[in-house]
Design a protein around this motif. Structure first.
Motif, PDB file in Angstrom:
ATOM      1  N   UNK A 122       0.814  -1.285  -0.183  1.00 17.70           N
ATOM      2  CA  UNK A 122       0.052   0.203   0.074  1.00 17.70           C
ATOM      3  C   UNK A 122       0.681   1.227  -0.024  1.00 17.70           C
ATOM      4  N   UNK A 123       2.071   1.233   0.435  1.00 16.33           N
ATOM      5  CA  UNK A 123       2.990   2.193   0.492  1.00 16.33           C
ATOM      6  C   UNK A 123       3.462   2.773  -0.867  1.00 16.33           C
ATOM      7  N   UNK A 124       3.186   1.997  -1.853  1.00 16.25           N
ATOM      8  CA  UNK A 124       3.644   2.183  -3.273  1.00 16.25           C
ATOM      9  C   UNK A 124       2.780   3.077  -4.164  1.00 16.25           C
ATOM     10  N   UNK A 125       1.581   3.182  -3.372  1.00 16.64           N
ATOM     11  CA  UNK A 125       0.517   4.338  -4.037  1.00 16.64           C
ATOM     12  C   UNK A 125       0.037   5.183  -2.712  1.00 16.64           C
ATOM     13  N   UNK A 126       0.564   6.070  -2.412  1.00 17.73           N
ATOM     14  CA  UNK A 126       0.398   6.952  -0.993  1.00 17.73           C
ATOM     15  C   UNK A 126      -1.093   7.762  -1.120  1.00 17.73           C
TER      16      UNK A 126
END
Length: 302
Positions: free
Chosen positions: A194-198
């Motif tokens: 989920x961190x790769x699309x903040x």
């Protein structure tokens, strides 16, 4: 009674300890030629380094047909004292030869259930959860097929389903399918990357649905978004969702291992943990590394 199924057998959730909730000891794919994780000695050294940094458990998200080397995992666990949890499931179609997928057309759910309850091949190692994958902002036919099989296997066993989100996208579509159409409880769904699309709004919506959100970093390939991870996790914690957060290293190529010159598994505890402690506080970071994975991967086996 809830247990976590490790490669050495079932343990009580509280025995898991400090957990890298998403990583890889072995992995091979035609998408990364020449960069395979296939060296057992390096895997052992990496686990020992992680143990030396204070780690006690690693959840390996390498699924069916991608070089899991399940028979090696008990040896590594015993040698290093690190609990290991192994996956069944399927990744995106691009990671497989067409003939391998053709062999599964009759029923991947049966394979998943067998690997969860009987063992992977002749290794005797039983998987502890299911890993599947979405696409970039979409769910293609393969993703729907594998997620349908994963849901069927979940209903038969009770295990969690961990989902690779391509570049962190498609979280709400995944939840619509798994939890809406297929009846998987959100508390049994783990959304990875989920961190790769903040997108803080999507993060909030996913957390409100009741699923787990796995922040998988650091990564050289995703450095552009990894630096936003503390802010995204803090926003979720302040909204009351600190109990739904997980943290992993996601080492996918040999050069990313600490023993081969990369950040590797120890970096999660040596650098990421204190950085997050400044943003979230020590107590919450301990919950994210210890308490949360012990609940996310615990199963009331059916």
């Amino acid at each position: 009674m809830s247990t976590v199924r490790t490669v050495l057998g079932d343990i009580r959730p509280e025995e898991l300890g400090v957990c890298d909730a998403h990583d890889h000891l072995f992995l091979s794919t035609p998408q990364l030629p020449g960069q395979e994780l296939n060296d057992a000695a390096s895997a052992r050294a990496e686990l020992a380094a992680f143990r030396g940094a204070g780690g006690s458990a690693v959840v390996q998200w390498t699924p069916y047909g991608m070089g899991r080397r399940a028979a090696d995992l008990p040896l590594l666990s015993r040698a290093t004292g690190v609990h290991l949890v192994c996956a069944t499931g399927l990744h995106q179609a691009v990671h497989y030869a067409p003939e391998l997928l053709d062999e599964l057309r009759g029923g991947p759910a049966d394979v998943f259930v067998s690997e969860l309850t009987e063992g992977i091949g002749t290794s005797g190692v039983r998987a502890g959860f299911i890993k599947v994958a979405g696409g970039f902002h979409a769910l293609d036919t393969h993703a729907r097929w594998t997620m349908t099989a994963a849901a069927e296997a979940h209903h038969a066993t009770g295990v969690s389903i961990a989902v690779h989100l391509e570049l962190g996208t498609g979280a709400l579509d995944v939840l619509d399918l798994l939890c809406g159409e297929l009846g998987v409880p959100p508390s049994r769904v783990i959304l990875g990357h989920v961190n790769r699309s903040p997108d803080l709004l999507v993060h909030r919506q996913a957390a409100e649905a009741g699923c787990w959100l796995a922040f998988d970093g650091p990564s050289r390939a995703h450095h552009a978004t990894d630096w936003r991870m503390p802010d995204a996790m803090r926003a979720l914690a302040e909204a009351g969702f600190g109990h739904r957060l997980l943290l992993g290293g996601d080492t996918v190529v040999a050069g990313a291992r600490s023993v081969d010159g990369g950040p590797g598994m120890p970096y999660l505890l040596r650098r990421v943990r204190p950085r997050l402690a400044l943003a979230l506080g020590e107590e919450l970071v301990d919950r994210i590394l210890i308490d949360n994975p012990s609940r996310a991967f615990a199963v009331d086996w059916r």
